[in-house]
Scaffold this motif. Structure first.
Motif, PDB file in Angstrom:
ATOM      1  N   LYS A   1       0.832  -1.210   0.000  1.00 18.68           N
ATOM      2  CA  LYS A   1       0.000   0.000   0.000  1.00 18.68           C
ATOM      3  C   LYS A   1       0.865   1.258   0.000  1.00 18.68           C
ATOM      4  O   LYS A   1       0.536   2.248  -0.646  1.00 18.68           O
ATOM      5  CB  LYS A   1      -0.918  -0.021   1.217  1.00 18.68           C
TER       6      LYS A   1
ATOM      7  N   GLU B   1      -8.150  -5.111   5.586  1.00 22.79           N
ATOM      8  CA  GLU B   1      -7.002  -5.276   4.690  1.00 22.79           C
ATOM      9  C   GLU B   1      -7.357  -6.126   3.481  1.00 22.79           C
ATOM     10  O   GLU B   1      -6.974  -5.819   2.358  1.00 22.79           O
ATOM     11  CB  GLU B   1      -5.832  -5.915   5.431  1.00 22.79           C
TER      12      GLU B   1
ATOM     13  N   ALA C   1      -9.593  -4.149   1.107  1.00 20.20           N
ATOM     14  CA  ALA C   1      -8.805  -3.135   0.402  1.00 20.20           C
ATOM     15  C   ALA C   1      -7.940  -3.768  -0.679  1.00 20.20           C
ATOM     16  O   ALA C   1      -7.835  -3.237  -1.786  1.00 20.20           O
ATOM     17  CB  ALA C   1      -7.942  -2.359   1.389  1.00 20.20           C
TER      18      ALA C   1
ATOM     19  N   THR D   1     -12.418   1.262  -5.374  1.00 12.76           N
ATOM     20  CA  THR D   1     -12.214   1.797  -4.035  1.00 12.76           C
ATOM     21  C   THR D   1     -12.700   0.755  -3.042  1.00 12.76           C
ATOM     22  O   THR D   1     -13.741   0.131  -3.247  1.00 12.76           O
ATOM     23  CB  THR D   1     -13.017   3.099  -3.837  1.00 12.76           C
ATOM     24  N   ALA D   2     -11.949   0.580  -1.966  1.00 10.56           N
ATOM     25  CA  ALA D   2     -12.323  -0.398  -0.954  1.00 10.56           C
ATOM     26  C   ALA D   2     -13.618   0.002  -0.279  1.00 10.56           C
ATOM     27  O   ALA D   2     -13.855   1.179  -0.014  1.00 10.56           O
ATOM     28  CB  ALA D   2     -11.214  -0.533   0.088  1.00 10.56           C
TER      29      ALA D   2
END
Length: 193
Positions: free
Chosen positions: A124, A170, A173, A182-183
């Protein structure tokens, strides 16, 4: 908190252990085990290393240095077999543990094979990339464990809820990023006290 994938030593005293995160099959007779996440191996390297070495196909790994963890000696073999790479790794650099191999990958020393959950933050943050999005499930998982004869405390149960929420966030995402979306919003409880 202790992270381990090895069996408990015969003289290990569970009476002085509150909880531990362990990797394996979840079948420890002396421990209660709550599954947290499955182990999934992925190759990782720095973005610069990927660009400099023109990594486009799994077979390109045969010409670069593969970073190995001595604590998890079979991980590269498992991943290469599952990706049907068709070659034996010859150009290797050994590290005492996986964390050091991940550090080596961030420094541009080569490509490490990593547990996806352990490198999400580095991915990330742009420190690591996954050159080939092929994951290898090992059949093992991570578990929060505590002595079977003990009733878990409320703080331990709060920690379990919190860590499961962190892992769910997590995972959501990572899946959204892989699909270019987009998460979704995931409510994560405050960190337990």
């Amino acid at each position: 908190m202790r992270l381990s994938s090895s069996p408990l030593p015969a003289d290990f005293a569970t009476d002085n252990m509150d909880a531990a995160i362990r990797g394996g099959g979840g079948n420890w007779p002396e421990l209660h085990a709550e599954k947290l996440a499955d182990m999934e191996l992925v190759p990782v390297c720095s973005p610069a290393f990927m660009a400099e070495n023109d990594l486009r196909d799994v077979k390109d790994l045969a010409r670069v240095k593969l970073l190995h963890s001595m604590a998890r000696p079979d991980d590269w073999r498992k991943w290469l077999d599952s990706a049907q790479a068709g070659f034996e790794p010859r150009n290797r650099l050994l590290f005492e543990n996986s964390s050091l191999a991940y550090e080596g990958a961030m420094m541009g020393l080569g490509v490490a094979v990593a547990n996806r959950h352990f490198v999400q933050g580095q991915i990330k943050g742009g420190l690591l990339v996954i050159p080939f999005d092929h994951g290898c499930r090992t059949g093992e998982s991570y578990y929060l464990t505590w002595p079977r004869e003990r009733t878990p405390s409320q703080p331990l149960l709060k920690f379990l809820d919190w860590i499961l929420a962190q892992i769910a966030a997590e995972t959501a995402a990572a899946e959204a990023a892989a699909q270019g979306k987009t998460a979704p919003d995931v409510v994560v409880p405050d960190q337990p006290e």
